[in-house]
Design an enzyme around this catalytic site. Structure first.
Site, mmCIF file in Angstrom:
data_model
loop_
_atom_site.group_PDB
_atom_site.id
_atom_site.type_symbol
_atom_site.label_atom_id
_atom_site.label_comp_id
_atom_site.label_asym_id
_atom_site.label_seq_id
_atom_site.Cartn_x
_atom_site.Cartn_y
_atom_site.Cartn_z
ATOM 1 N N ASN A 9 0.864 -1.186 0.000
ATOM 2 C CA ASN A 9 0.000 0.000 0.000
ATOM 3 C C ASN A 9 0.902 1.238 0.000
ATOM 4 O O ASN A 9 1.487 1.572 1.014
ATOM 5 C CB ASN A 9 -0.889 -0.028 1.261
ATOM 6 C CG ASN A 9 -1.701 1.242 1.411
ATOM 7 O OD1 ASN A 9 -1.833 2.024 0.473
ATOM 8 N ND2 ASN A 9 -2.248 1.449 2.603
ATOM 9 N N LYS A 11 0.072 4.260 -0.284
ATOM 10 C CA LYS A 11 -0.596 5.441 0.298
ATOM 11 C C LYS A 11 -0.402 6.655 -0.624
ATOM 12 O O LYS A 11 -0.351 6.495 -1.839
ATOM 13 C CB LYS A 11 -0.081 5.708 1.712
ATOM 14 C CG LYS A 11 -0.079 4.462 2.581
ATOM 15 C CD LYS A 11 0.094 4.752 4.035
ATOM 16 C CE LYS A 11 0.255 3.461 4.796
ATOM 17 N NZ LYS A 11 0.075 3.591 6.216
ATOM 18 N N HIS A 97 -9.457 0.936 4.885
ATOM 19 C CA HIS A 97 -8.178 1.158 5.578
ATOM 20 C C HIS A 97 -8.418 2.103 6.762
ATOM 21 O O HIS A 97 -9.237 3.028 6.670
ATOM 22 C CB HIS A 97 -7.165 1.766 4.602
ATOM 23 C CG HIS A 97 -5.779 1.784 5.157
ATOM 24 N ND1 HIS A 97 -5.364 2.738 6.057
ATOM 25 C CD2 HIS A 97 -4.730 0.945 4.976
ATOM 26 C CE1 HIS A 97 -4.110 2.488 6.395
ATOM 27 N NE2 HIS A 97 -3.704 1.403 5.753
ATOM 28 N N GLY A 175 2.238 2.146 10.758
ATOM 29 C CA GLY A 175 3.167 3.269 10.633
ATOM 30 C C GLY A 175 3.845 3.654 11.936
ATOM 31 O O GLY A 175 4.485 4.703 12.024
HETATM 32 C C1 PEP Z 1 -0.833 0.046 5.927
HETATM 33 O O1 PEP Z 1 -0.950 1.242 5.736
HETATM 34 O O2 PEP Z 1 -1.665 -0.742 5.456
HETATM 35 C C2 PEP Z 1 0.284 -0.405 6.754
HETATM 36 C C3 PEP Z 1 0.269 -1.614 7.197
HETATM 37 O O3 PEP Z 1 1.275 0.523 6.996
HETATM 38 P P1 PEP Z 1 2.704 0.225 7.671
HETATM 39 O O4 PEP Z 1 3.214 -1.053 7.077
HETATM 40 O O5 PEP Z 1 3.535 1.406 7.308
HETATM 41 O O6 PEP Z 1 2.451 0.086 9.136
#
Ligand code: PEP
Length: 252
Positions: A9, A11, A97, A175
């Protein structure tokens, strides 16, 4: 046998040129890698979708959008419909999400609308569920996840539910660099599979891919993916670095 998947993802990161470079690097790796029952999904921003679709081998890598409108078409300035996304060549879509839930007030009823529109337009939803830190600490996490599933996706009939991927993403792990332990992830994935089994039967439950997401990286992926009910990962930050994402794919 259910599919194992690593999905990236991206983003709201990368411009189109950098996105293409990233997709190319992953595609180069995938072209020489035996994926067997495994699948790679890349979820770039809307603007990149058709360019990335052209860059990757569809036998190895699928492309996903990160969101879509809750309406089919019409006077919704700035929105992107499921039909538009499918016409770009994407076959998957992330729905629900936690960042959509948190910053864009997307609640379960809206998410269910989106899921139905996606399926009508031949897109496979990657439906995200996850509890907040306070809900984890007050031992409410099973009840929160159950509600998200019941209201957000369990209204589907069996045929349509069979096209869905579930992603368990504890919000406190997204995150933050704070990953769920393999035991915490397995505990929730097993519970989700049990709920699916109660609703749709054991065959569909055993066929449903359930991904873990939340600070998944090259260092922790192997242990997480080794859990019997963890079928791969939805990866945010670590999916933006080709080498690290490739290591995560190898951990499947
Ligand atoms: C996500 O946004 O789906 C996610 C899992 O982010 P991260 O891996 O950065 O925690």
């Amino acid at each position: 046998m259910r599919k194992q998947i690593v999905a990236g993802n991206w983003k709201m990161n990368t411009n189109i040129q950098d996105g293409i470079k990233l997709a190319k690097a992953i595609n180069d790796f995938a072209s020489n890698y035996n994926l067997e029952n495994k699948e790679i999904i890349l979820a770039p921003p809307f603007t990149h979708l058709s360019s990335i679709v052209k860059e990757v081998d569809p036998k190895k890598i699928s492309v996903a959008a990160q969101n879509c409108a809750a309406w089919e078409k019409g006077a919704y300035t700035g929105e992107v419909s499921a039909e538009m996304i499918y016409s770009s060549g994407a076959h998957f879509i992330i729905i629900g999400h936690s960042e959509r839930r948190q910053y864009f007030n997307e609640y379960n009823a809206t998410l269910f609308q989106k899921v139905k529109i996606c399926l009508k337009n031949s897109l496979h939803p990657v439906f995200c569920v996850g509890e907040l830190l306070a809900e984890r600490e007050s031992d409410k996490y099973f009840e929160v996840i159950k509600r998200q599933l019941v209201e957000g996706i369990f209204g589907l009939d069996s045929e349509n539910f069979g096209k869905v991927i579930i992603a368990y993403e504890p919000v406190w792990a997204i995150g933050t660099g704070k990953t769920a332990t393999p035991i915490q992830a397995q505990g929730m994935h097993k519970y989700i599979r049990k709920l699916i089994s109660e609703k749709y039967g054991v065959t569909i439950a055993n066929e449903t891919t359930i991904l873990y997401g939340g600070s998944c990286n090259a260092g922790n992926a192997k242990e997480l993916f080794a859990q019997p009910d963890v079928d791969g990962g939805l990866v945010g930050g670590a999916s933006l670095k080709a080498n690290e994402f490739i290591e995560i794919i190898k951990a499947l």
